[in-house]
Design a protein around this motif. Structure first.
Motif, PDB file in Angstrom:
ATOM      1  N   ARG A  20     -38.141  10.914  -3.752  1.00 27.70           N
ATOM      2  CA  ARG A  20     -39.224  10.154  -4.357  1.00 27.70           C
ATOM      3  C   ARG A  20     -40.336   9.997  -3.333  1.00 27.70           C
ATOM      4  NH1 ARG A  20     -39.660   4.365  -5.207  1.00 27.70           N
ATOM      5  NH2 ARG A  20     -37.741   4.293  -3.998  1.00 27.70           N
ATOM      6  N   VAL A  21     -41.573  10.092  -3.806  1.00 25.03           N
ATOM      7  CA  VAL A  21     -42.739   9.961  -2.943  1.00 25.03           C
ATOM      8  C   VAL A  21     -43.492   8.687  -3.306  1.00 25.03           C
ATOM      9  CG1 VAL A  21     -44.952  10.977  -2.240  1.00 25.03           C
ATOM     10  CG2 VAL A  21     -42.968  12.461  -2.656  1.00 25.03           C
ATOM     11  N   VAL A  22     -43.721   7.846  -2.302  1.00 27.65           N
ATOM     12  CA  VAL A  22     -44.557   6.656  -2.460  1.00 27.65           C
ATOM     13  C   VAL A  22     -45.956   7.028  -1.978  1.00 27.65           C
ATOM     14  CG1 VAL A  22     -44.948   4.275  -1.750  1.00 27.65           C
ATOM     15  CG2 VAL A  22     -42.611   5.099  -2.141  1.00 27.65           C
ATOM     16  N   VAL A  23     -46.928   6.950  -2.870  1.00 28.31           N
ATOM     17  CA  VAL A  23     -48.304   7.326  -2.553  1.00 28.31           C
ATOM     18  C   VAL A  23     -49.097   6.073  -2.216  1.00 28.31           C
ATOM     19  CG1 VAL A  23     -50.388   8.492  -3.373  1.00 28.31           C
ATOM     20  CG2 VAL A  23     -48.132   9.270  -4.152  1.00 28.31           C
ATOM     21  N   MET A  24     -49.694   6.069  -1.015  1.00 27.77           N
ATOM     22  CA  MET A  24     -50.456   4.911  -0.574  1.00 27.77           C
ATOM     23  C   MET A  24     -51.947   5.219  -0.521  1.00 27.77           C
ATOM     24  SD  MET A  24     -48.100   3.035   2.306  1.00 27.77           S
ATOM     25  CE  MET A  24     -49.233   1.629   2.292  1.00 27.77           C
ATOM     26  N   ASP A  25     -52.739   4.192  -0.716  1.00 28.42           N
ATOM     27  CA  ASP A  25     -54.194   4.269  -0.616  1.00 28.42           C
ATOM     28  C   ASP A  25     -54.619   3.414   0.569  1.00 28.42           C
ATOM     29  OD1 ASP A  25     -56.741   4.991  -1.205  1.00 28.42           O
ATOM     30  OD2 ASP A  25     -56.883   3.886  -3.098  1.00 28.42           O
ATOM     31  N   ALA A  26     -55.838   3.635   1.056  1.00 24.74           N
ATOM     32  CA  ALA A  26     -56.327   2.940   2.246  1.00 24.74           C
ATOM     33  C   ALA A  26     -57.423   1.940   1.897  1.00 24.74           C
ATOM     34  CB  ALA A  26     -56.837   3.944   3.269  1.00 24.74           C
ATOM     35  N   ASP A  27     -57.711   1.075   2.900  1.00 25.28           N
ATOM     36  CA  ASP A  27     -58.828   0.114   2.841  1.00 25.28           C
ATOM     37  C   ASP A  27     -58.770  -0.827   1.642  1.00 25.28           C
ATOM     38  OD1 ASP A  27     -59.875   1.245   5.178  1.00 25.28           O
ATOM     39  OD2 ASP A  27     -60.889   2.794   4.014  1.00 25.28           O
ATOM     40  N   PRO A  28     -57.791  -1.693   1.547  1.00 18.52           N
ATOM     41  CA  PRO A  28     -56.631  -1.846   2.439  1.00 18.52           C
ATOM     42  C   PRO A  28     -55.458  -0.972   2.012  1.00 18.52           C
ATOM     43  CG  PRO A  28     -56.617  -3.577   0.818  1.00 18.52           C
ATOM     44  CD  PRO A  28     -57.857  -2.753   0.538  1.00 18.52           C
ATOM     45  N   GLY A  29     -54.399  -0.965   2.809  1.00 21.41           N
ATOM     46  CA  GLY A  29     -53.223  -0.170   2.487  1.00 21.41           C
ATOM     47  C   GLY A  29     -52.451  -0.747   1.320  1.00 21.41           C
ATOM     48  N   THR A  30     -52.404  -0.007   0.228  1.00 26.29           N
ATOM     49  CA  THR A  30     -51.696  -0.435  -0.977  1.00 26.29           C
ATOM     50  C   THR A  30     -50.881   0.726  -1.527  1.00 26.29           C
ATOM     51  OG1 THR A  30     -53.587   0.158  -2.357  1.00 26.29           O
ATOM     52  CG2 THR A  30     -53.457  -2.133  -1.631  1.00 26.29           C
ATOM     53  N   VAL A  31     -49.904   0.410  -2.384  1.00 24.94           N
ATOM     54  CA  VAL A  31     -49.135   1.451  -3.070  1.00 24.94           C
ATOM     55  C   VAL A  31     -49.891   1.868  -4.318  1.00 24.94           C
ATOM     56  CG1 VAL A  31     -47.009   1.981  -4.298  1.00 24.94           C
ATOM     57  CG2 VAL A  31     -46.920   0.690  -2.165  1.00 24.94           C
ATOM     58  N   GLN A  32     -50.262   3.131  -4.363  1.00 23.89           N
ATOM     59  CA  GLN A  32     -50.973   3.667  -5.516  1.00 23.89           C
ATOM     60  C   GLN A  32     -50.006   4.000  -6.640  1.00 23.89           C
ATOM     61  OE1 GLN A  32     -54.211   3.878  -5.716  1.00 23.89           O
ATOM     62  NE2 GLN A  32     -54.556   5.176  -7.505  1.00 23.89           N
ATOM     63  N   SER A  33     -48.881   4.646  -6.285  1.00 24.82           N
ATOM     64  CA  SER A  33     -47.883   5.020  -7.284  1.00 24.82           C
ATOM     65  C   SER A  33     -46.616   5.482  -6.584  1.00 24.82           C
ATOM     66  CB  SER A  33     -48.416   6.151  -8.184  1.00 24.82           C
ATOM     67  OG  SER A  33     -48.676   7.307  -7.409  1.00 24.82           O
ATOM     68  N   THR A  34     -45.529   5.613  -7.335  1.00 23.89           N
ATOM     69  CA  THR A  34     -44.303   6.235  -6.839  1.00 23.89           C
ATOM     70  C   THR A  34     -43.944   7.375  -7.784  1.00 23.89           C
ATOM     71  OG1 THR A  34     -42.902   4.673  -8.046  1.00 23.89           O
ATOM     72  CG2 THR A  34     -43.483   4.103  -5.779  1.00 23.89           C
TER      73      THR A  34
END
Length: 261
Positions: free
Chosen positions: A211-225
């Motif tokens: 499983r891949v956890v996709v993160m976004d920046a500014d700030p660091g958040t979980v976009q999706s799994t």
């Protein structure tokens, strides 16, 4: 490979990350990050530079505190480093004055070690990571891939339940990286450890992960799994593999070099 995708196993939560936030001075590194990792799962965390991937991994390891939220392992809060969590760093972090044997043995040179025969354990790990014949070599005599094998063996020395890996193959060439991927998956299949593997390389994440956890920046958040429902070994030219890479790229919302950053 005997391990099945996460979707084919009964999930049993090993790591729980609940509403974790972390700020460095004026930088909001992590903001309300929540997800869990199942026991025995190979979970990759992918995202652009600055999205808090390494900060999150260090928090799971107990090396850094969080400002808000909690991280649980087997239901217990993480407050400090522990022998149940082994970490492999990006920059090898080997002791230049120690041989391969000495660097691996360092993982056992702690009062909490209850190993009955440490030398036998070191020999076992040398064999496991394919460094037979290099036991007495020093880091300066090793290639990048061999140094990372030593780092993996040292992290495995006390048989941790969780292996945390911070972009461990980012500084090796593509051919060596492919070989290390196969070796790591072989080790994981043997040990059945829970792995959290941080990377900016989308292809690497799809190659390795349940499983891949996709993160976004500014700030660091979980976009999706995104569960990766592919048998191993995986072919990067396969249609399904390419589709997963495209899906993760789309989730990130901007072009990301899937081979090197």
């Amino acid at each position: 490979m005997s391990k099945l995708p996460a979707a084919d196993r009964e999930p049993e939560e090993k790591i729980s990350i609940r509403g974790v936030s972390k700020t460095y001075e004026s930088t909001n590194a992590l903001d309300d990050v929540s997800f869990s990792v199942s026991e025995g799962e190979f979970c990759c965390v992918v995202g652009p530079s600055g999205c808090g991937k390494t900060t999150l991994l260090r928090a799971i390891a107990g090396l850094d505190d969080v400002d808000r939220g909690s991280i649980l392992v087997d239901g217990d809060p993480v407050t400090d480093p522990s022998l149940d969590r082994g970490m492999v760093f990006q920059e090898y972090a080997l002791f230049p004055w120690r041989t391969v044997r000495g660097n691996i043995r360092f993982g056992l040179d702690r009062p909490a070690c209850e190993c009955a025969d440490c030398e036998a354990r070191v020999r076992e790990l040398v064999d496991l990571v394919g460094l037979e014949g290099f036991e007495d070599a020093y880091p300066k005599e090793l290639s990048g891939g061999m140094k990372q094998r030593v780092g993996i063996a040292r992290a495995l020395a006390v048989d941790p339940e969780i292996l945390l890996m911070d972009e461990p193959f980012g500084s090796v060439d593509a051919r060596t990286r492919d070989r290390l991927h196969a070796e790591l998956l072989g080790i994981w299949a043997q040990t059945e450890q829970t792995v959290v593997f941080v990377t900016h390389d989308i292809d690497e994440a799809v190659t390795l992960a349940d499983r891949v956890v996709v993160m976004d920046a500014d700030p660091g958040t979980v976009q999706s799994t995104i569960p990766i429902d592919l048998e191993r070994p995986r072919q990067r030219t396969a249609h399904e593999f390419v589709e997963y890479v495209a899906e993760i790229r789309d989730e990130l919302g901007s072009p990301v070099d899937s081979s090197h950053e």
